[in-house]
Design a protein around this motif. Structure first.
Motif, PDB file in Angstrom:
ATOM      1  N   ASP A   1       0.823  -1.206   0.000  1.00 20.66           N
ATOM      2  CA  ASP A   1       0.000   0.000   0.000  1.00 20.66           C
ATOM      3  C   ASP A   1       0.859   1.259   0.000  1.00 20.66           C
ATOM      4  OD1 ASP A   1      -2.218  -1.621   0.019  1.00 20.66           O
ATOM      5  OD2 ASP A   1      -2.685  -1.303   2.147  1.00 20.66           O
ATOM      6  N   LEU A   2       1.923   1.247   0.764  1.00 22.61           N
ATOM      7  CA  LEU A   2       2.816   2.399   0.833  1.00 22.61           C
ATOM      8  C   LEU A   2       3.403   2.713  -0.544  1.00 22.61           C
ATOM      9  CD1 LEU A   2       4.262   4.445   2.758  1.00 22.61           C
ATOM     10  CD2 LEU A   2       6.119   2.778   2.858  1.00 22.61           C
ATOM     11  N   PHE A   3       3.850   1.688  -1.251  1.00 18.73           N
ATOM     12  CA  PHE A   3       4.474   1.923  -2.549  1.00 18.73           C
ATOM     13  C   PHE A   3       3.457   2.116  -3.664  1.00 18.73           C
ATOM     14  CE2 PHE A   3       8.124   0.564  -0.223  1.00 18.73           C
ATOM     15  CZ  PHE A   3       9.146   1.318  -0.781  1.00 18.73           C
ATOM     16  N   GLN A   4       2.339   1.432  -3.609  1.00 18.64           N
ATOM     17  CA  GLN A   4       1.334   1.590  -4.656  1.00 18.64           C
ATOM     18  C   GLN A   4       0.631   2.939  -4.554  1.00 18.64           C
ATOM     19  OE1 GLN A   4       1.176  -0.560  -7.207  1.00 18.64           O
ATOM     20  NE2 GLN A   4       2.781  -1.682  -6.182  1.00 18.64           N
ATOM     21  N   ASP A   5       0.434   3.441  -3.346  1.00 21.19           N
ATOM     22  CA  ASP A   5      -0.216   4.731  -3.164  1.00 21.19           C
ATOM     23  C   ASP A   5       0.679   5.887  -3.584  1.00 21.19           C
ATOM     24  OD1 ASP A   5      -2.431   3.456  -2.201  1.00 21.19           O
ATOM     25  OD2 ASP A   5      -2.052   3.907  -0.093  1.00 21.19           O
ATOM     26  N   ASN A   6       1.975   5.669  -3.627  1.00 23.18           N
ATOM     27  CA  ASN A   6       2.921   6.741  -3.942  1.00 23.18           C
ATOM     28  C   ASN A   6       3.519   6.613  -5.335  1.00 23.18           C
ATOM     29  OD1 ASN A   6       2.646   7.964  -1.417  1.00 23.18           O
ATOM     30  ND2 ASN A   6       4.081   6.527  -0.508  1.00 23.18           N
ATOM     31  N   LYS A   7       2.866   5.901  -6.227  1.00 22.68           N
ATOM     32  CA  LYS A   7       3.412   5.707  -7.566  1.00 22.68           C
ATOM     33  C   LYS A   7       3.638   7.036  -8.286  1.00 22.68           C
ATOM     34  CE  LYS A   7       1.989   1.144  -9.064  1.00 22.68           C
ATOM     35  NZ  LYS A   7       1.192   0.388 -10.020  1.00 22.68           N
ATOM     36  N   GLY A   8       2.697   7.941  -8.168  1.00 19.92           N
ATOM     37  CA  GLY A   8       2.810   9.233  -8.857  1.00 19.92           C
ATOM     38  C   GLY A   8       4.018  10.024  -8.399  1.00 19.92           C
ATOM     39  N   SER A   9       4.212  10.104  -7.094  1.00 22.21           N
ATOM     40  CA  SER A   9       5.362  10.859  -6.589  1.00 22.21           C
ATOM     41  C   SER A   9       6.676  10.162  -6.917  1.00 22.21           C
ATOM     42  CB  SER A   9       5.239  11.089  -5.082  1.00 22.21           C
ATOM     43  OG  SER A   9       5.235   9.879  -4.379  1.00 22.21           O
ATOM     44  N   HIS A  10       6.682   8.829  -6.900  1.00 18.64           N
ATOM     45  CA  HIS A  10       7.884   8.093  -7.308  1.00 18.64           C
ATOM     46  C   HIS A  10       8.194   8.345  -8.780  1.00 18.64           C
ATOM     47  CE1 HIS A  10       8.922   5.860  -3.742  1.00 18.64           C
ATOM     48  NE2 HIS A  10       7.686   5.421  -3.613  1.00 18.64           N
ATOM     49  N   ALA A  11       7.165   8.373  -9.605  1.00 16.75           N
ATOM     50  CA  ALA A  11       7.370   8.613 -11.034  1.00 16.75           C
ATOM     51  C   ALA A  11       7.946  10.009 -11.270  1.00 16.75           C
ATOM     52  CB  ALA A  11       6.052   8.442 -11.791  1.00 16.75           C
ATOM     53  N   ILE A  12       7.440  11.004 -10.582  1.00 14.58           N
ATOM     54  CA  ILE A  12       7.958  12.370 -10.735  1.00 14.58           C
ATOM     55  C   ILE A  12       9.418  12.431 -10.300  1.00 14.58           C
ATOM     56  CG2 ILE A  12       7.777  14.727  -9.833  1.00 14.58           C
ATOM     57  CD1 ILE A  12       4.693  14.208  -9.750  1.00 14.58           C
ATOM     58  N   HIS A  13       9.717  11.833  -9.160  1.00 18.31           N
ATOM     59  CA  HIS A  13      11.083  11.827  -8.644  1.00 18.31           C
ATOM     60  C   HIS A  13      12.031  11.127  -9.624  1.00 18.31           C
ATOM     61  CE1 HIS A  13      14.401  11.478  -5.824  1.00 18.31           C
ATOM     62  NE2 HIS A  13      14.397  10.161  -6.010  1.00 18.31           N
ATOM     63  N   LEU A  14      11.620   9.980 -10.136  1.00 18.27           N
ATOM     64  CA  LEU A  14      12.468   9.232 -11.069  1.00 18.27           C
ATOM     65  C   LEU A  14      12.631   9.952 -12.402  1.00 18.27           C
ATOM     66  CD1 LEU A  14      11.177   5.639 -10.362  1.00 18.27           C
ATOM     67  CD2 LEU A  14      13.490   6.482  -9.943  1.00 18.27           C
ATOM     68  N   MET A  15      11.566  10.561 -12.892  1.00 18.05           N
ATOM     69  CA  MET A  15      11.665  11.291 -14.156  1.00 18.05           C
ATOM     70  C   MET A  15      12.618  12.470 -14.009  1.00 18.05           C
ATOM     71  SD  MET A  15      11.121  11.392 -17.313  1.00 18.05           S
ATOM     72  CE  MET A  15       9.885  10.188 -17.644  1.00 18.05           C
ATOM     73  N   HIS A  16      12.598  13.115 -12.853  1.00 14.26           N
ATOM     74  CA  HIS A  16      13.533  14.213 -12.584  1.00 14.26           C
ATOM     75  C   HIS A  16      14.973  13.682 -12.613  1.00 14.26           C
ATOM     76  CE1 HIS A  16      15.084  17.930 -10.925  1.00 14.26           C
ATOM     77  NE2 HIS A  16      15.720  17.217 -10.002  1.00 14.26           N
ATOM     78  N   LYS A  17      15.210  12.546 -11.942  1.00 11.64           N
ATOM     79  CA  LYS A  17      16.549  11.953 -11.950  1.00 11.64           C
ATOM     80  C   LYS A  17      16.963  11.572 -13.370  1.00 11.64           C
ATOM     81  CE  LYS A  17      17.838   8.988  -8.783  1.00 11.64           C
ATOM     82  NZ  LYS A  17      17.850   7.852  -7.832  1.00 11.64           N
TER      83      LYS A  17
END
Length: 181
Positions: free
Chosen positions: A124-140
């Protein structure tokens, strides 16, 4: 002429003992899952996939589901299967806790949690934060520069890792974007 003896009533307990035996022989889960899952990482899909493979290999994949309801019958006075299930669940819970970062452990730990509860909390922690993870990774991904790597191969490998991680959070990098980078 020989006849085969039919399976005895002890056959199910032999299977259960086999499950316990395999799971209890694991002394270091890091040999099977070489990733420590961290809150900031986007390697959840890889980590979860490796764990699921090992759950199946050690015959404890049923601990990724809620605990089965106990059924009691008048002729059943033993609690051994339930105790065995609880023991296996504790082993699986130890595996989960040993393969996550301290910060993530403090986020999900619960003294009454089962392996399934811990698994769901992480999921749940990782699935709920997919959008923020995607933004962070795209920035990297967008800010990687060749001049900060010793060679083109190292640069390409880092871009590939980031692209794979973006795909894991449902934000794949298309070929045109990859080439432009």
């Amino acid at each position: 002429m020989t006849t085969e003896t039919p399976p005895t009533s002890t056959t199910p307990s032999i299977t259960l003992e086999s499950k316990i035996y395999h799971a209890t022989t694991v002394s270091n889960t890091k040999n099977y899952v070489p990733i420590i899952l961290e809150i900031e990482s986007s390697q959840y899909v890889t980590w979860a996939t490796l764990f699921k493979i090992n759950y199946k290999a050690f015959l404890v994949h049923d601990h990724l589901s809620p605990k089965p309801h106990e059924t009691t019958t008048a002729s059943s006075t033993t609690t051994q299967p339930n105790e065995d299930w609880d023991r296996l669940d504790a082993i699986v819970l130890e595996w989960i806790y040993s393969m996550i970062s301290i910060d993530l452990l403090h986020t999900i730990i619960n003294k009454t949690a089962s392996a399934y509860d811990a698994w769901k909390a992480i999921e749940d922690l990782f699935q709920d934060n997919k959008g923020s993870h995607a933004i962070h990774l795209m920035h990297k991904f967008s800010n990687k520069r060749l001049d900060s790597f010793p060679n083109v191969l190292a640069y390409f490998q880092e871009l590939k890792v980031l692209a794979d991680q973006l795909a894991n959070v449902n934000a794949p990098v298309d070929n045109d974007r990859f080439v432009l980078q």
